[in-house]
Scaffold this active site. Structure first.
Site, PDB file in Angstrom:
ATOM      1  N   GLU A 109      36.062  11.023 -21.055  1.00 42.08           N
ATOM      2  CA  GLU A 109      36.933   9.851 -21.181  1.00 42.08           C
ATOM      3  C   GLU A 109      36.138   8.541 -21.195  1.00 42.08           C
ATOM      4  O   GLU A 109      36.730   7.461 -21.202  1.00 42.08           O
ATOM      5  CB  GLU A 109      37.977   9.849 -20.051  1.00 42.08           C
ATOM      6  CG  GLU A 109      38.929  11.051 -20.165  1.00 42.08           C
ATOM      7  CD  GLU A 109      40.121  11.007 -19.214  1.00 42.08           C
ATOM      8  OE1 GLU A 109      40.158  10.135 -18.343  1.00 42.08           O
ATOM      9  OE2 GLU A 109      41.018  11.858 -19.384  1.00 42.08           O
ATOM     10  N   HIS A 168      91.491   0.667 -15.064  1.00 42.08           N
ATOM     11  CA  HIS A 168      90.346  -0.118 -14.601  1.00 42.08           C
ATOM     12  C   HIS A 168      90.001  -1.267 -15.540  1.00 42.08           C
ATOM     13  O   HIS A 168      89.605  -2.345 -15.102  1.00 42.08           O
ATOM     14  CB  HIS A 168      89.088   0.772 -14.516  1.00 42.08           C
ATOM     15  CG  HIS A 168      88.899   1.408 -13.179  1.00 42.08           C
ATOM     16  ND1 HIS A 168      88.700   0.695 -12.036  1.00 42.08           N
ATOM     17  CD2 HIS A 168      88.876   2.719 -12.797  1.00 42.08           C
ATOM     18  CE1 HIS A 168      88.565   1.518 -11.012  1.00 42.08           C
ATOM     19  NE2 HIS A 168      88.669   2.756 -11.443  1.00 42.08           N
ATOM     20  N   HIS A 195      33.408   6.599 -12.870  1.00 42.85           N
ATOM     21  CA  HIS A 195      34.168   7.633 -12.167  1.00 42.85           C
ATOM     22  C   HIS A 195      33.255   8.798 -11.786  1.00 42.85           C
ATOM     23  O   HIS A 195      33.311   9.304 -10.662  1.00 42.85           O
ATOM     24  CB  HIS A 195      35.309   8.152 -13.045  1.00 42.85           C
ATOM     25  CG  HIS A 195      36.481   7.214 -13.161  1.00 42.85           C
ATOM     26  ND1 HIS A 195      36.373   5.929 -13.629  1.00 42.85           N
ATOM     27  CD2 HIS A 195      37.801   7.379 -12.858  1.00 42.85           C
ATOM     28  CE1 HIS A 195      37.575   5.345 -13.617  1.00 42.85           C
ATOM     29  NE2 HIS A 195      38.452   6.215 -13.147  1.00 42.85           N
ATOM     30  N   GLU A 214      81.348   9.866 -17.392  1.00 41.88           N
ATOM     31  CA  GLU A 214      81.132   9.482 -15.999  1.00 41.88           C
ATOM     32  C   GLU A 214      81.860  10.460 -15.064  1.00 41.88           C
ATOM     33  O   GLU A 214      81.267  10.993 -14.130  1.00 41.88           O
ATOM     34  CB  GLU A 214      81.683   8.057 -15.818  1.00 41.88           C
ATOM     35  CG  GLU A 214      81.508   7.492 -14.438  1.00 41.88           C
ATOM     36  CD  GLU A 214      82.266   6.165 -14.269  1.00 41.88           C
ATOM     37  OE1 GLU A 214      83.115   5.844 -15.138  1.00 41.88           O
ATOM     38  OE2 GLU A 214      82.023   5.482 -13.263  1.00 41.88           O
ATOM     39  N   HIS A 215      83.156  10.689 -15.335  1.00 41.57           N
ATOM     40  CA  HIS A 215      83.954  11.654 -14.576  1.00 41.57           C
ATOM     41  C   HIS A 215      84.386  12.768 -15.516  1.00 41.57           C
ATOM     42  O   HIS A 215      84.825  12.505 -16.629  1.00 41.57           O
ATOM     43  CB  HIS A 215      85.231  11.014 -14.016  1.00 41.57           C
ATOM     44  CG  HIS A 215      85.001   9.767 -13.222  1.00 41.57           C
ATOM     45  ND1 HIS A 215      85.150   8.512 -13.760  1.00 41.57           N
ATOM     46  CD2 HIS A 215      84.627   9.590 -11.935  1.00 41.57           C
ATOM     47  CE1 HIS A 215      84.880   7.600 -12.828  1.00 41.57           C
ATOM     48  NE2 HIS A 215      84.546   8.225 -11.717  1.00 41.57           N
ATOM     49  N   GLN A 241      72.004 -15.870 -11.277  1.00 37.79           N
ATOM     50  CA  GLN A 241      71.285 -16.584 -10.217  1.00 37.79           C
ATOM     51  C   GLN A 241      71.178 -15.730  -8.953  1.00 37.79           C
ATOM     52  O   GLN A 241      70.157 -15.785  -8.243  1.00 37.79           O
ATOM     53  CB  GLN A 241      71.923 -17.959  -9.933  1.00 37.79           C
ATOM     54  CG  GLN A 241      73.366 -17.955  -9.427  1.00 37.79           C
ATOM     55  CD  GLN A 241      74.393 -17.961 -10.555  1.00 37.79           C
ATOM     56  OE1 GLN A 241      74.114 -17.532 -11.682  1.00 37.79           O
ATOM     57  NE2 GLN A 241      75.599 -18.424 -10.252  1.00 37.79           N
ATOM     58  N   ASN A 285      78.824  -8.334 -14.750  1.00 39.66           N
ATOM     59  CA  ASN A 285      79.083  -8.661 -16.157  1.00 39.66           C
ATOM     60  C   ASN A 285      77.770  -8.683 -16.955  1.00 39.66           C
ATOM     61  O   ASN A 285      76.709  -8.330 -16.435  1.00 39.66           O
ATOM     62  CB  ASN A 285      79.833  -9.996 -16.264  1.00 39.66           C
ATOM     63  CG  ASN A 285      79.009 -11.150 -15.704  1.00 39.66           C
ATOM     64  OD1 ASN A 285      77.781 -11.067 -15.594  1.00 39.66           O
ATOM     65  ND2 ASN A 285      79.691 -12.219 -15.349  1.00 39.66           N
ATOM     66  N   TYR A 313      74.746  -5.929  -5.382  1.00 37.12           N
ATOM     67  CA  TYR A 313      75.577  -6.917  -6.073  1.00 37.12           C
ATOM     68  C   TYR A 313      77.014  -6.419  -6.079  1.00 37.12           C
ATOM     69  O   TYR A 313      77.280  -5.310  -6.546  1.00 37.12           O
ATOM     70  CB  TYR A 313      75.092  -7.139  -7.504  1.00 37.12           C
ATOM     71  CG  TYR A 313      75.816  -8.296  -8.149  1.00 37.12           C
ATOM     72  CD1 TYR A 313      75.305  -9.579  -8.074  1.00 37.12           C
ATOM     73  CD2 TYR A 313      77.031  -8.109  -8.792  1.00 37.12           C
ATOM     74  CE1 TYR A 313      75.982 -10.655  -8.621  1.00 37.12           C
ATOM     75  CE2 TYR A 313      77.723  -9.181  -9.338  1.00 37.12           C
ATOM     76  CZ  TYR A 313      77.199 -10.454  -9.256  1.00 37.12           C
ATOM     77  OH  TYR A 313      77.872 -11.525  -9.792  1.00 37.12           O
ATOM     78  N   ASP A 332      86.949   9.033  -5.982  1.00 44.41           N
ATOM     79  CA  ASP A 332      86.734   7.584  -5.859  1.00 44.41           C
ATOM     80  C   ASP A 332      86.703   7.152  -4.406  1.00 44.41           C
ATOM     81  O   ASP A 332      86.084   6.151  -4.068  1.00 44.41           O
ATOM     82  CB  ASP A 332      87.875   6.818  -6.552  1.00 44.41           C
ATOM     83  CG  ASP A 332      87.695   6.773  -8.051  1.00 44.41           C
ATOM     84  OD1 ASP A 332      86.574   7.023  -8.510  1.00 44.41           O
ATOM     85  OD2 ASP A 332      88.684   6.489  -8.750  1.00 44.41           O
ATOM     86  N   GLN A 340      91.952   6.077 -14.774  1.00 46.81           N
ATOM     87  CA  GLN A 340      90.751   5.401 -15.264  1.00 46.81           C
ATOM     88  C   GLN A 340      91.097   4.299 -16.250  1.00 46.81           C
ATOM     89  O   GLN A 340      90.452   3.248 -16.281  1.00 46.81           O
ATOM     90  CB  GLN A 340      89.775   6.394 -15.900  1.00 46.81           C
ATOM     91  CG  GLN A 340      89.196   7.358 -14.883  1.00 46.81           C
ATOM     92  CD  GLN A 340      88.681   6.658 -13.636  1.00 46.81           C
ATOM     93  OE1 GLN A 340      87.715   5.924 -13.677  1.00 46.81           O
ATOM     94  NE2 GLN A 340      89.366   6.858 -12.505  1.00 46.81           N
ATOM     95  N   SER A 369      84.458   2.242 -17.119  1.00 47.34           N
ATOM     96  CA  SER A 369      84.717   3.564 -16.549  1.00 47.34           C
ATOM     97  C   SER A 369      85.192   4.554 -17.618  1.00 47.34           C
ATOM     98  O   SER A 369      85.722   4.167 -18.657  1.00 47.34           O
ATOM     99  CB  SER A 369      85.783   3.436 -15.451  1.00 47.34           C
ATOM    100  OG  SER A 369      85.837   4.610 -14.688  1.00 47.34           O
TER     101      SER A 369
END
Lengths: 424, 424
Positions: free
Chosen positions: B411, B258, B416, B323-324, B187, B210, B126, B357, B255, B233
């Site tokens: 068990e 962003h 089995h 993250e960084h 969708q 999103n 995506y 990056d 950052q 970020s």
């Protein structure tokens, strides 16, 4: 058992329909969301409220005392303990080979790049209640966690009228589980995801459960990590007339006895063998203690498909993507290349599926319902995370500065370009 | 920037609050569930309906023609193409080292155990619309997929009034994306999970989006696999007065630009350095093109914390799990052991975050919002699955038969035990 002889295309269509997951249940989603919000807000008080409501128990302390666990271990039948220890040795030996250590790459002048592999700090194991609380499953989940280096392994399980099964407690002690809490359902998942006064927050939640547990795991995903969503057990067998019908029937029933929704499936190139297995299944069902469950599974979920050749058999089984796959053909290892989607594969007539359930060593927590297309058996890799690192000399950065600022400006990120340029 | 000088405990409390994920939004959950059910039922017709409703476009064909992709590649600015190719080389060289091949274990007489590693057959990427469609991100997701051996890499992205960004199309061609479809939102996730007449069903869906996209990914989990849930970020910097305030400020802003919700964070042992960075941030903001976004990020989400020593700095940063993470201290590699939770680590004053990056090679798709506690950077391991296998001789099975039947009967799984006994 139902014997199907349609052309391959029709069989593939049937399989595709079976592998479609149920749509989400909005009523369950809403009810679980409410429980999770309550646990997040009220902690232990919410756990007590829901344990009263769902399990009819009024607990003051969720934690199983260490003395109860020690007693269960000390009083464990020696034969059972020896079997658990054999399983532990083999599970450990196999899963040790899954351990990875990251790498350092120093291939370019002035550049170091690498990756660290670190254990998760804490994981939660959900163990279902009642007869589905299996000591073998505790070993299968806790041993890979220990091998990964996880320090805190927290087990949750619904409270039982007679107390938690001592075999489960003994297995938990043997496997190195850190603490056991008597709480179940969506509220237990909430406790592990958010933490409460008495139950620690973990980084990842593993283990099967009913639709409330599965829905809760999906809803807390992101707050914590989760393993796969488990469905009913499955066995797929590819066999020709060199196999023994009695053994194939017994293996089909070993999965059928788990659950009315379990799926026992045989694909064979021999119509006569199909008949023989179907008859053997009927005969063996008569004396099976769990015959009510197994009969429903065999009749409603199971099938025997007769196909033209082994290539078609593999095409069909790869579309099924079964949790367990037995290859009861001569020279079974030579078919390894043709297996594209399966959780655990049992090669040859000797490798009966229950061997893998208990002592062989590979995991028995496996992808179901066609999810072997993308999920893996539980392993050490489920209990680690990775961290990248880089170090550059100024000279090495200078060589790549122009391409970086070009890309940054194409992406409209001027601040990125300036951060690089601030070095020169 | 806000400078915090509270004791470590108070700083840790603040961080814990920040890392709590938002609760699920029931309205979004319900709306997404409706969209997914429609796509599952009506396929392309549902996609057309929702693209009309949400993106105001009326598409007859979702697929971007190969000629449009080829044109974008052929007309790509040579400087940009060279930069993308440098990135491709380094990303490939680094991620090649993540490839694993499974193992065979033949340690016991008559027993073969092993594990195959196989690529997923098809994955969906995506790619968000508008200015957040980054060519660099296409490389970061498609290259590890190719290295894993994935044959079908399907990209979906919301239709754009001016057509899809040619730089994105060029990167997709360079990286070996199989097909690009103009469809976005929940969708698009439904199309990848269930398949439609024109869009193939995949095994795993990757990529940020999103809240509708993120919610849809959670809802289809189980039907397909998904990667992590991405948030805004973050950059965390640990620096002392040996670092340069101008460079640290520039990295924080790289950052901050962003997203208004991005989190720029500095932890330092020097109050004077904290002041200097804060002032440099204010100065650099004035001329930054994306200053409106960056200012909101710096003021509302960012902080500079002054702590007593580097041990406290690492304790705080490990709680953030950024993250960084930049380590702007002398001999930065020697701190590797103290880093427990971080996506990607930048060691030393030269390793500015935008280096990672774009061209360094390690991935830039990283865990955010504290999820580096349990999630990893995107890698080859995200595009594979594992299959176990065992083969036993009758003699080897005979040695383990008693422990297996013991465990099976404990068990309550008589079927089995009988499957094993049918071999003798």
């Amino acid at each position: 058992m139902q014997i199907l002889k349609q052309p391959l295309d029709e069989l593939l269509n049937q399989v595709a329909k079976r592998n479609r997951q149920q749509a989400n249940r909005p009523d369950v989603e809403a009810s679980v969301a409410g429980i999770l919000a309550d646990v997040r807000q009220d902690g232990d008080a919410a756990l007590r409220k829901y344990e009263k409501q769902f399990d009819q128990v009024d607990l003051t302390d969720f934690k199983v005392p260490q003395s109860v666990i020690d007693d269960a271990y000390d009083n464990c039948d020696p034969k059972l303990l020896a079997a658990l220890k054999l399983a532990q040795r083999n599970i450990t030996a196999y899963h040790k080979k899954e351990i990875t250590y990251g790498f350092v790459d120093a291939e370019q002048k002035g550049v170091v790049r690498g990756q660290k592999v670190l254990p998760l700090a804490a994981v939660g194991l959900y163990v279902p209640g009642g007869t589905a609380a299996y000591p073998s499953t505790i070993l299968m989940s806790a041993i890979p966690a220990k091998l990964a280096g996880v320090k805190q392994i927290v087990m949750v399980t619904p409270p039982q009228p007679a107390g938690i099964n001592p075999a489960v407690l003994a297995a938990a002690k043997l496997a190195g589980v850190s603490a056991i809490y008597q709480v179940g359902g969506a509220q237990a998942i909430g406790a592990l995801a958010y933490g409460t006064q008495s139950i620690p927050k973990v980084d990842k939640i593993m283990g099967p459960g009913n639709i409330f547990v599965a829905t809760a795991k999906k809803q807390v995903f992101g707050q914590v990590s989760i393993d796969m969503i488990a469905g009913p057990s499955e066995i797929g067998i590819i066999a020709d007339e060199t196999a023994k019908a009695q053994q194939v029937a017994a293996d089909l029933l070993s999965q059928a006895e788990h659950d009315k929704l379990a799926r026992p499936m045989l694909v064979t190139t021999s119509a006569a063998f199909a008949e023989a297995v179907s008859q053997a299944v009927d005969e063996q069902l008569v004396t099976l203690p769990r015959r009510e469950i197994a009969t429903a599974s065999v009749n409603d979920q199971g099938f025997i498909a007769v196909v033209a050749n082994t290539d078609d058999a593999f095409t069909l089984m790869n579309a099924v993507a079964p949790e367990h796959l037995e290859i009861q053909l001569a020279n079974p290892m030579t078919y390894l290349n043709q297996i594209k989607n399966a959780g655990s594969v049992f090669l040859g007539t000797t490798a009966s599926e229950p061997l893998g359930d208990y002592v062989a060593g590979p995991n028995h927590i496996l992808p179901t319902s066609g999810t072997a297309r993308f999920f893996s058996p539980l392993g050490v890799y489920d209990f680690v995370k990775r961290t990248q690192f880089i170090q550059y000399t100024p000279e090495a950065l200078a060589k790549e500065a122009a391409p970086i600022t070009t890309l940054a400006r194409v992406e409209g990120l001027e601040g990125h370009a300036r951060a690089i340029e601030s070095r020169f």
